[in-house]
Design a protein around this motif. Sequence first.
Motif: not given
Length: 163
Positions: A125-127, A129-130, A133
């Motif tokens: 999930p962080e990948d 989101r990044q 962005t």
Amino acid sequence: MDETGLAQANEIGMALVRLNRATACMAAQSTKLGIDKTSFTLLATLAHTGPLRSSALAEAVHSDPSTISRQVAQLVKDGLVERTADPVDGRATLLAATDSGRELFLRHRDRRNEMIASMVSDWPPEDRRQFATLLHRFVGAYEEHMPGLIAELVDYARSGVEK
């Protein structure tokens, strides 16, 4: 820009070439299903922004009003866009997505979102989101630099013609 920065720019550029090829292939397939990429871009803009004058629509998609007139005419003929009198200036015409046009846009958007979600479903999930962005940041920078890039292309084309 140093050599490392230019090498990174080349990596980004090469990835964009691959992405452009893939999206061109998808656009060609979509055209076979009834709506071309340019017309869909106009419809999506109207569905997103609401009614616009033809000149404002052309500006929103970075095109010339005369260039979009054929696509708009086809969208009107297909019942996806309608022309109405501008309430502020009755002599002017506004273009707006019809209910059918908005439904088509929403179906395509939902299908696109499902396809992208599937492609990145195994990313942490962080990948995701990044990536979202950074992609927004890149597109914003591209749009900001676009007038200068276009001017450089025009100058380059003119210099080639003059030689």
